[in-house]
Design a protein around this motif. Structure first.
Motif, PDB file in Angstrom:
ATOM      1  N   GLU A 159     -35.433 -28.304 -41.571  1.00  0.00           N
ATOM      2  CA  GLU A 159     -34.711 -29.070 -42.594  1.00  0.00           C
ATOM      3  C   GLU A 159     -34.623 -30.532 -42.160  1.00  0.00           C
ATOM      4  O   GLU A 159     -33.653 -30.975 -41.561  1.00  0.00           O
ATOM      5  CB  GLU A 159     -33.333 -28.440 -42.825  1.00  0.00           C
ATOM      6  N   ARG A 213     -33.317 -16.349 -42.373  1.00  0.00           N
ATOM      7  CA  ARG A 213     -34.001 -17.539 -41.873  1.00  0.00           C
ATOM      8  C   ARG A 213     -33.122 -18.283 -40.888  1.00  0.00           C
ATOM      9  O   ARG A 213     -31.908 -18.105 -40.825  1.00  0.00           O
ATOM     10  CB  ARG A 213     -34.434 -18.426 -43.031  1.00  0.00           C
ATOM     11  N   TYR A 235     -29.582 -31.851 -48.256  1.00  0.00           N
ATOM     12  CA  TYR A 235     -29.555 -30.476 -47.731  1.00  0.00           C
ATOM     13  C   TYR A 235     -29.042 -29.486 -48.774  1.00  0.00           C
ATOM     14  O   TYR A 235     -29.659 -28.442 -49.021  1.00  0.00           O
ATOM     15  CB  TYR A 235     -28.682 -30.406 -46.470  1.00  0.00           C
TER      16      TYR A 235
END
Ligand code: GLU
Length: 552
Positions: free
Chosen positions: A74, A38, A233
């Protein structure tokens, strides 16, 4: 009161479990050995060259193994977020033919493992955190800013590692009743992971590039859920990598130091950790010292820079691949094949220390790749580029498209094509003299003929040449004409003879050609002169000669 009560108080709306998530996001049915990779950018403005590099590698690892490369946004740090940057990143990956096969696409999503935007995955994180609270793997922490500052001061004074861990983790052992009461009263809190590590210990782990490693064990009780209800995160990406069934994480080396935190959380959650490949960071030589490319100081840190300069995206990728696997250069030399799909990339062949960014090398590959395009392709691509980035070139092309193609075709479409354009922005400065107005401007700025040849002789030679010029279909026939005339003016067309006694001549045949070259272009260096004259035509040639003479 017990932990279940506390978990129910905080997450009273959560009624699903981790098992439900496991069912909802089943393992992928891919071929044995396929890699799921990814790219997980934070939307902070633009695509960094390092991110292009890691995306290229992640995509290559996936495609080579018939796996999946997906994109996850993100966006849990709303303070750093820049509106619209998700779309920019997607558009730029597309420019480089590195679009994800699944995931977040700006205006829509593709794939069954979504949502692929972290801010839309709150429910998933809450399910996992509730479970962690119940199992005692996480706890609410009420530490205020002042308390945390005091802690840091004390640790610094005692020369201890700073952070929230062990005996410094003020609220890790707070009794459930008090926590329950405080939450009911509305006291602000975050949720922290309860680490069972000790920084005096080492853990063993493996990196696909760096091999076996020993890293310091994590003991920080990191925040996993912030007071704004969004996860951090460190936590979110673990949940995501697990439920998106990622099995190979390729990311920048700057994340290696956090790996112990990530591995500990994977283990605590009983999730199988993916494999990791931490890629070298792209460095730059600055006054003799190597340093990271910096967003602030280096324009080339942003991928946008290369697009603006008109580097063909493919040439940047070829260059980056030579950084990724140094044997790619040998592959190119051997095969003359620039198709990245044909190269067998290997993480094992990745260099261990920071790769040094080398613009000369990029230019070398830029020239190779642009020189291999046919005239139709380079004309089309550079025209598209000009519409966005170079108005002057666009106007130039609009005047006569097929003439533009002919200009670009000079010494192209042959075995050893001319290699003078590294990027599209090199084209206009090199060809603008074809435009008569530009030509006169160049001449007005000053012409530089060979100072050893008398001006009157130059004028005479040029005038005579202009009249004598014939459009001949073969370059050598044309060259014979030039030689014939040059000899009359005492230029020597035989190099050996000339070298034997240069003082006998006005110059050699190249000196004669240079006079014509300067007269039609204002320049001493140009693409092939015969081709230029063919494109300009006799009338234009004479018009230019007259203009030049009038300025001498
Ligand atoms: N969102 C992180 C970043 O901005 C991704 C790190 C990772 O790939 O795990 O770099």
């Amino acid at each position: 009161m017990d932990r279940l009560d506390l978990a129910n108080l905080i997450f009273n709306d959560v009624d699903q479990s981790i098992d439900d998530l496991e069912r909802l996001y089943p393992p992928r049915s891919l071929k044995e050995g396929s890699k799921v990779t990814r790219f997980a950018p934070s939307p902070t403005g633009f695509l960094h060259l390092g991110s292009l590099f890691t995306s290229m590698v992640a995509r290559k690892v996936a495609t080579d193994s018939e796996g999946v490369f997906y994109l996850r946004l993100e966006d849990t740090d709303s303070k750093r977020e820049i509106e619209g940057s998700g779309n920019i990143v997607i558009a730029q990956l597309q420019n480089f033919n590195l679009s994800p096969m699944e995931g977040y696409f700006g205006d829509h999503e593709e794939g069954i493992y979504g949502p692929y935007k972290q801010s839309l995955r709150k429910d998933i994180y809450r399910i996992v955190i509730k479970d962690m609270l119940i199992k005692g793997l996480a706890y609410p922490c009420f530490a205020s800013e002042e308390e945390l500052n005091k802690l840091r001061e004390e640790q610094t004074k005692n020369k201890e590692i700073t952070g929230y861990y062990g005996k410094y983790a003020l609220y890790r052992d707070l009794d459930v009743d008090t926590a329950y009461k405080w939450i009911k009263e509305g006291k602000p809190y975050v949720i922290r992971f309860k680490s069972s590590g000790n920084h005096l210990n080492k853990i063993k782990c493996h990196d696909e590039i760096k091999g076996d490693l020993e890293l310091t064990q994590n003991d920080q009780d990191i925040v996993i859920l912030k007071s704004d209800g969004l996860p951090t995160y460190h936590f979110a990406h673990i949940v995501d990598d697990h439920f998106m069934r990622t099995n190979m994480v390729t990311r920048g080396e700057e994340w290696l130091s956090s790996l112990p935190i990530h591995l500990e959380i994977f283990k605590a959650l009983n999730f199988k950790a993916p494999k990791y490949a931490h890629l070298p960071v792209i460095m730059k030589l600055d006054n003799g010292t190597k340093r990271k490319l910096s967003k602030r100081k280096d324009p080339e840190a942003s991928v946008d820079y290369f697009l603006k300069e008109g580097y063909e995206p493919h040439s940047l990728l070829v260059y980056l691949m030579t950084i990724a696997n140094s044997n790619y250069e040998d592959f190119i030399v051997r095969t003359k094949d620039y198709d990245l799909d044909h190269f067998k990339f290997s993480l094992k062949n990745m260099s261990l220390d920071g790769a040094l960014f080398d613009i000369d090398k990029l230019n070398f590959y830029g020239k190779e790749i642009l020189s291999k395009m046919n005239k139709v392709e380079i004309a089309k691509k550079s025209y598209e580029w000009s519409k966005k980035y170079c108005h002057e070139l666009e106007e130039f092309i609009n005047k006569d498209y097929s003439r533009y193609e002919e200009i670009l075709n000079i010494e192209r479409e042959r075995k050893n094509p001319r290699k003078d354009y590294a990027k599209f922005s090199d084209i206009y400065p090199a060809i603008k003299f074809f435009d008569y107005d530009n030509f006169t401007k160049i001449i007005d700025e000053g012409i530089e003929f060979n100072p050893n040849i008398d001006k009157e002789i130059i004028k005479g030679f040029l005038k005579t040449y202009g009249k004598a010029y014939r459009l001949l279909e073969e370059e050598n026939l044309w060259f014979n004409d030039v030689k014939e005339l040059a000899t009359k003016y005492n230029f020597c067309s035989d190099n050996k003879l000339y070298k034997a006694d240069p003082s006998k001549y006005l110059g050699n045949i190249n000196d004669a050609c240079e006079l014509i070259r300067v007269a039609v272009s204002g320049r001493k260096v140009t693409p092939n002169l015969y081709s230029i004259l063919k494109i300009l035509g006799k009338e234009e040639l004479n018009k230019r000669i007259d203009y030049v003479i009038s300025k001498m």
